[in-house]
Write a protein that holds these residues in place. Structure first.
Motif, mmCIF file in Angstrom:
data_model
loop_
_atom_site.group_PDB
_atom_site.id
_atom_site.type_symbol
_atom_site.label_atom_id
_atom_site.label_comp_id
_atom_site.label_asym_id
_atom_site.label_seq_id
_atom_site.Cartn_x
_atom_site.Cartn_y
_atom_site.Cartn_z
ATOM 1 N N GLU A 103 0.855 -1.192 0.000
ATOM 2 C CA GLU A 103 0.000 0.000 0.000
ATOM 3 C C GLU A 103 0.889 1.238 0.000
ATOM 4 O OE1 GLU A 103 -3.804 1.792 2.480
ATOM 5 O OE2 GLU A 103 -2.934 -0.140 3.022
ATOM 6 N N PRO A 104 0.948 1.955 -1.099
ATOM 7 C CA PRO A 104 1.832 3.127 -1.176
ATOM 8 C C PRO A 104 1.394 4.246 -0.237
ATOM 9 C CG PRO A 104 1.248 2.365 -3.371
ATOM 10 C CD PRO A 104 0.342 1.656 -2.406
ATOM 11 N N VAL A 105 2.002 4.310 0.929
ATOM 12 C CA VAL A 105 1.738 5.371 1.896
ATOM 13 C C VAL A 105 2.902 6.351 1.860
ATOM 14 C CG1 VAL A 105 0.327 3.934 3.393
ATOM 15 C CG2 VAL A 105 2.805 3.990 3.733
ATOM 16 N N THR A 106 2.710 7.523 2.434
ATOM 17 C CA THR A 106 3.797 8.477 2.555
ATOM 18 C C THR A 106 4.813 7.949 3.562
ATOM 19 O OG1 THR A 106 2.329 10.327 2.057
ATOM 20 C CG2 THR A 106 4.396 10.846 3.172
ATOM 21 N N PRO A 117 21.111 3.770 -3.450
ATOM 22 C CA PRO A 117 20.839 3.450 -4.850
ATOM 23 C C PRO A 117 19.460 2.807 -5.004
ATOM 24 C CG PRO A 117 23.047 2.707 -4.207
ATOM 25 C CD PRO A 117 22.340 3.112 -2.945
ATOM 26 N N VAL A 118 18.792 3.116 -6.066
ATOM 27 C CA VAL A 118 17.496 2.549 -6.441
ATOM 28 C C VAL A 118 16.409 2.936 -5.442
ATOM 29 C CG1 VAL A 118 16.189 0.485 -7.046
ATOM 30 C CG2 VAL A 118 18.635 0.598 -7.554
ATOM 31 N N VAL A 119 16.535 2.449 -4.207
ATOM 32 C CA VAL A 119 15.499 2.684 -3.211
ATOM 33 C C VAL A 119 15.387 4.171 -2.888
ATOM 34 C CG1 VAL A 119 14.787 2.210 -0.843
ATOM 35 C CG2 VAL A 119 15.732 0.380 -2.250
ATOM 36 N N GLY A 120 16.528 4.872 -2.835
ATOM 37 C CA GLY A 120 16.494 6.294 -2.554
ATOM 38 C C GLY A 120 15.698 7.064 -3.596
ATOM 39 N N GLY A 121 15.943 6.751 -4.869
ATOM 40 C CA GLY A 121 15.196 7.414 -5.928
ATOM 41 C C GLY A 121 13.716 7.090 -5.874
ATOM 42 N N LEU A 122 13.404 5.832 -5.590
ATOM 43 C CA LEU A 122 12.005 5.436 -5.475
ATOM 44 C C LEU A 122 11.348 6.162 -4.306
ATOM 45 C CD1 LEU A 122 9.967 3.376 -6.750
ATOM 46 C CD2 LEU A 122 10.582 1.827 -4.904
ATOM 47 N N ALA A 123 12.066 6.255 -3.202
ATOM 48 C CA ALA A 123 11.521 6.930 -2.016
ATOM 49 C C ALA A 123 11.285 8.413 -2.298
ATOM 50 C CB ALA A 123 12.467 6.755 -0.829
ATOM 51 N N THR A 128 8.555 10.858 -0.194
ATOM 52 C CA THR A 128 9.054 10.606 1.154
ATOM 53 C C THR A 128 9.507 11.914 1.820
ATOM 54 O OG1 THR A 128 9.765 8.371 0.587
ATOM 55 C CG2 THR A 128 10.859 9.406 2.472
ATOM 56 N N HIS A 129 9.223 12.036 3.104
ATOM 57 C CA HIS A 129 9.693 13.154 3.905
ATOM 58 C C HIS A 129 10.917 12.680 4.680
ATOM 59 C CE1 HIS A 129 6.065 15.854 3.513
ATOM 60 N NE2 HIS A 129 5.667 14.732 2.940
ATOM 61 N N PHE A 130 12.022 13.380 4.518
ATOM 62 C CA PHE A 130 13.282 12.944 5.107
ATOM 63 C C PHE A 130 13.609 13.729 6.376
ATOM 64 C CE2 PHE A 130 13.740 11.861 0.575
ATOM 65 C CZ PHE A 130 14.005 10.508 0.701
ATOM 66 N N ALA A 152 -4.894 15.565 7.230
ATOM 67 C CA ALA A 152 -5.411 15.744 5.874
ATOM 68 C C ALA A 152 -5.843 14.421 5.242
ATOM 69 C CB ALA A 152 -4.353 16.419 5.004
ATOM 70 N N GLY A 153 -5.746 13.337 6.015
ATOM 71 C CA GLY A 153 -6.196 12.041 5.510
ATOM 72 C C GLY A 153 -5.118 11.214 4.847
ATOM 73 N N ARG A 154 -3.860 11.652 4.900
ATOM 74 C CA ARG A 154 -2.774 10.895 4.286
ATOM 75 C C ARG A 154 -2.107 10.013 5.333
ATOM 76 N NH1 ARG A 154 1.031 14.814 0.859
ATOM 77 N NH2 ARG A 154 2.110 12.813 0.589
ATOM 78 N N SER A 155 -1.976 8.745 5.024
ATOM 79 C CA SER A 155 -1.320 7.822 5.948
ATOM 80 C C SER A 155 0.194 7.933 5.796
ATOM 81 C CB SER A 155 -1.782 6.386 5.686
ATOM 82 O OG SER A 155 -3.151 6.253 5.999
ATOM 83 N N VAL A 156 0.893 7.793 6.923
ATOM 84 C CA VAL A 156 2.342 7.973 6.952
ATOM 85 C C VAL A 156 2.973 6.756 7.615
ATOM 86 C CG1 VAL A 156 4.252 9.421 7.722
ATOM 87 C CG2 VAL A 156 2.054 10.474 7.136
ATOM 88 N N ALA A 157 3.984 6.172 6.963
ATOM 89 C CA ALA A 157 4.718 5.043 7.533
ATOM 90 C C ALA A 157 6.050 5.532 8.071
ATOM 91 C CB ALA A 157 4.943 3.960 6.486
#
Length: 295
Positions: A103-106, A117-123, A128-130, A152-157
């Protein structure tokens, strides 16, 4: 070390080990080629990758290319209204792919993840909030930002352990982000990620200490029958029992770090007396000395 928020893990690259014999070299080569093709597709998708459906598709394709099977929860979030604060134990860079595949959550992650690499760009493309741990005075701003997203209704992991450990039972949950759920009146969903090989607990996916992405990727490419299991535990509703962030973090840790029972109100339950919310025993693996207890 990057700042006063840092947490030191006892885990090192030596913790990562195969539970089964490695796959043949031909399998490794095929997986490597498939992973490279999936990465190219990610890189060429541009801004469109921020769409939840596309994020899920890319995350699943990357895991499939690596020969990783995903089992477990079909949903991480809870109903309508405010978003859900999804709190997850942290083992590997693969954790991010596993969550996005379900489930693509923030995501809320440490700044270093953006450089992986790879994951950083995807995040990054996933919005993603860093967290920059070199500036501890920004912590209240981060908590407020997460609270606004939830409201605001956005789920955050989030990964409250603040670093990676080789198993799902290690580490402890830091408290700061739980205040965001309290402020927003948002449910908290503890989630456990665990890695197995043909049902045997495995640390091969662990990405700890001075490990490198290349070294971790080589292990994963050679892993036989690697599965990541995602277990979503009953949601905690802090407003029912007047929980503070200390109690909320302790309860979530009891659930996520080893799946211990949680005696607290859930979205479908009724409130119990406040005394029932306090764990009978302390959460194992207290934060190391450089992890301030109040964060």
């Amino acid at each position: 070390m990057n700042g006063p928020w840092d947490v030191r893990s006892d885990c090192t690259p030596d913790c990562a080990a195969h539970a089964l014999p490695r796959v043949p070299a031909t399998h490794i080569a095929r997986r490597g080629a498939a992973f490279a093709r999936s990465v190219r597709r990610v890189l060429t998708d541009g801004e469109r990758m921020a769409e939840p459906g596309r994020l899920r598709t890319h995350a699943r394709a990357l895991l499939d290319a690596l020969g990783i099977h995903v089992e477990g929860s079909a949903s991480l979030t809870v109903g309508d209204g405010p978003g859900t604060l999804v709190v997850v134990n942290h083992i590997s860079w693969l954790d991010i792919l596993a969550l996005l595949a379900v489930e693509p959550v923030t995501l809320l992650a440490k700044r270093e993840v953006g450089g992986w690499p790879v994951v950083g760009g995807l995040a990054r493309r996933a919005g993603t909030h860093f967290i920059d741990r070199t500036h501890p005075r920004r912590l209240p701003h981060t908590v407020r930002e997460v609270s606004e997203l939830l409201g605001a209704g956005r789920s955050v992991a989030v990964f409250p352990q603040a670093t990676t450990w080789c198993t799902a039972e290690a580490g402890a949950f830091r408290r700061a982000t739980f205040q965001a759920a309290i402020d927003a009146g948002a449910p908290v969903r503890p989630v456990t990620l665990g890695y197995t090989q043909q049902g045997l607990p495995s640390t091969v996916a662990a990405f700890c200490g001075e490990d490198t992405f290349a070294g971790s990727l080589r292990r994963v490419l050679a892993a036989r029958a690697l599965t990541v299991r995602i277990t979503a535990h009953p949601a905690l509703t802090p407003w029912d029992g007047g929980l503070d962030r200390r109690e909320l973090a302790a309860l979530a840790a009891r659930a996520a770090l080893g799946g211990r029972p949680v005696t607290a109100p859930t979205v479908s339950g009724t409130a119990r007396p406040a005394a029932a919310h306090r764990p009978a025993a302390p959460v194992p693996h207290a934060p190391s000395r450089d992890a301030p207890a109040h964060v």
